[in-house]
Structure formats: structure tokens, C-alpha cells
Design an enzyme around this catalytic site. Structure first.
Site, short mmCIF file in Angstrom:
data_model
loop_
_atom_site.label_atom_id
_atom_site.label_comp_id
_atom_site.label_asym_id
_atom_site.label_seq_id
_atom_site.Cartn_x
_atom_site.Cartn_y
_atom_site.Cartn_z
N THR A 271 0.81 -1.19 -0.01
CA THR A 271 0.07 -0.10 0.05
C THR A 271 1.09 1.18 0.09
O THR A 271 1.81 1.39 1.01
CB THR A 271 -0.82 -0.01 1.27
OG1 THR A 271 -1.71 -1.12 1.23
CG2 THR A 271 -1.89 1.14 1.27
N LYS B 139 4.26 -9.09 3.82
CA LYS B 139 3.08 -8.44 3.84
C LYS B 139 2.19 -9.50 3.02
O LYS B 139 2.00 -9.14 1.94
CB LYS B 139 3.18 -6.89 3.08
CG LYS B 139 1.76 -6.07 3.33
CD LYS B 139 1.87 -5.42 4.79
CE LYS B 139 0.73 -4.56 5.00
NZ LYS B 139 1.01 -3.31 4.25
N GLU C 117 3.77 -5.24 17.50
CA GLU C 117 3.19 -4.16 16.60
C GLU C 117 1.71 -3.76 16.69
O GLU C 117 1.24 -4.56 17.51
CB GLU C 117 3.30 -4.69 15.10
CG GLU C 117 2.54 -5.87 14.79
CD GLU C 117 2.83 -6.54 13.50
OE1 GLU C 117 3.61 -6.01 12.83
OE2 GLU C 117 2.15 -7.44 12.94
#
Length: 271
Positions: free
Chosen positions: A29, A140, A173
Site C-alpha cells: 500500500t 505483507k 506491533e
């Protein structure tokens, strides 16, 4: 703006796509400013590593060309690049020679309350834990079900992000961000060799800190270390840096290193 599939305008993919069936693929992204993707090289480097580890047959030159062309047409906003292993019949077995399917999607610029960046945010204490799988750690990949479940844990406006631990209780995270803490001048972020996403902005911040002469470390982080931090902040490649002012009963000020790095990132993202 319309989407592209394999370089052509399209609004659908075949039902046999392995990204739909198995989450078999990767995505990036990117922020687009004035027709240019921000941090493109870092995004493509992470994508290359993901393709290598998932044995996806990609053509980096073609992907770069299409991303630049799509960003130029988009002008400004958010660009999402998805790579899947393409079509297959039922079963988990893969065709190691099958070329990837390339999907590009565009959306308007992301908007967040200015207070997130100025005053800082509170983190929700997610009950959902991250599974430890070193083979996928850092990537990802398309399977984001842990994040989907974690994000469903809170609906209130008090919490802008959630904090996720792994199955052993290590701090890893956010749901859609990476975590940094500052303690006695040391900038620390979590080791992501077991789980988590190695964010593009995380890599950029580590590089910027080293350029500034700030000592950095990548290591396991305990809840106790988090509690003892002088500063805490979250980051990602869309919003930049959000200072963290609270998590559960913990509180932190918005510190000077957070502000310094925030200014560098803001200039990079032009936000």
C-alpha cells in the site's frame, strides 16, 4: 479510479484466483503524491523478498513500470498493489512456473484526525495474539485474518490503534502499524523474525535515525520494557508517525525524538 489487472483496466478477477482461495500472494500500500509513489524502492524491495520466499514468479521491471504508470494516472491518493499466484484448480499444490497476477487499485488520500499526529493516540490492548511462523514473518502477505479479528475488538473513538503481542507475550506491533519506543536515548523496535510485518516506514525510520546518529536496536520487547519507555510511537507508510500517549494504565509524553522523526517523515510524505 478503475483498477488494472495484468496491466489492463478491469473490475474483476477469475473465481479460481489463488489469492481469493488461499490468500496466496502479497500486497503493498503506497502513498502517491504528484503522480509518484512515495518510498517506491522500499516497497518493491519488500515485495521482491516476499516473492522469493513464497516462490512467486514475478517480473520486477514489469511491476515497477505498471506501478509508475498507474500512479501517474492516479495523480494522488493511495495505490494498492496485489500479487497473487494466479489461477488454479482445487488443492494446495502450486505450479512453480505460473506467473503472478498483478492487480492495481487506487483510492482517495487517507484522512485521519489531526490530533492523532499532534496530541498522540491511545492504544487498545488487543486480546488477539499473533501466531509465530518464521517462514512468513515480516512479509505483507494476503492473509490478514489476525488483524481483521483484532481490529474488530474495539469500535470506540478513544483508541486509534491496537497493540498486538505474540503467543509468548512479546510486544510486536499494532494492527496496521509498527511500534517504536525510546529509552535512555535508544530507539528500539521489535524483532520480527517470528511474526509481524516488516513495515516500509519502519525501515525508513531506522535508516533516518542512524543518519541522525541515534542509536537503534531491533530486539524482543517485553511489556515491562514498554512500561519503562520514555517515548512510544507508531508508524506506517500512509499516516507517518503517531505518538502514543497511553496504553492500558501506561502513559507517556510526546517526546523530542518522536517529534524530530515525525518532522522528517512528514516532509517525506508531504502531510
Amino acid at each position: 479510479m478503475y483498477s488494472w489487472v495484468d496491466g489492463q483496466p478491469a473490475d474483476s478477477v477469475p473465481l479460481k484466483d489463488r489469492g481469493l482461495a488461499y490468500g496466496d500472494g502479497l500486497f503493498e500500500t503506497m502513498v502517491v503524491k504528484a503522480g509518484q509513489p512515495v518510498l517506491l524502492d522500499r516497497h518493491l524491495q519488500r515485495l521482491d523478498e516476499g516473492c522469493r520466499r513464497l516462490v512467486l514468479v514475478a517480473e520486477p521491471t514489469v511491476i515497477r513500470h505498471e506501478v509508475l504508470a498507474y500512479a501517474g494516472a492516479l495523480g494522488g491518493g493511495i495505490l494498492k498493489l496485489i500479487l497473487t499466484r494466479g489461477d488454479s484448480l482445487r488443492g494446495y499444490g502450486i505450479n512453480p512456473d505460473a506467473p503472478v497476477r498483478r492487480i492495481l487499485q487506487g483510492s482517495p488520500p487517507a484522512t485521519y484526525p489531526p490530533a492523532h499526529a499532534i496530541d498522540g493516540i491511545r492504544l487498545f490492548a488487543c486480546a488477539t495474539r499473533l501466531a509465530e511462523q518464521p517462514l512468513l514473518a515480516g512479509l505483507k502477505h494476503l492473509n490478514r485474518l489476525e488483524q481483521v479479528i483484532a481490529r474488530a475488538e474495539w469500535q470506540d473513538a478513544e483508541h486509534a490503534e491496537g497493540l498486538m503481542l505474540d503467543m509468548s507475550g512479546r510486544v510486536i506491533e499494532g494492527v496496521f502499524s509498527n511500534l517504536f519506543l525510546v529509552r535512555n536515548g535508544l530507539l528500539l523496535t521489535a524483532d520480527l523474525n517470528r511474526c509481524g510485518v516488516a513495515g516500509v516506514m519502519r525501515a525508513e525510520i531506522l535508516a533516518q535515525a542512524q543518519t541522525l546518529g541515534v542509536p537503534v536496536a531491533v530486539a524482543d520487547i517485553t511489556v515491562e520494557q514498554l512500561q519503562q519507555a520514555d517515548e512510544v510511537f507508531m508508524c506506517n507508510s500512509v499516516y507517518g508517525i503517531w505518538p502514543v500517549r497511553g496504553y492500558a494504565a501506561m502513559r507517556w509524553p510526546v517526546g523530542p525524538l518522536t517529534r524530530k522523526l515525525q518532522g522528517i517523515v512528514r516532509a517525506l510524505l508531504d502531510i
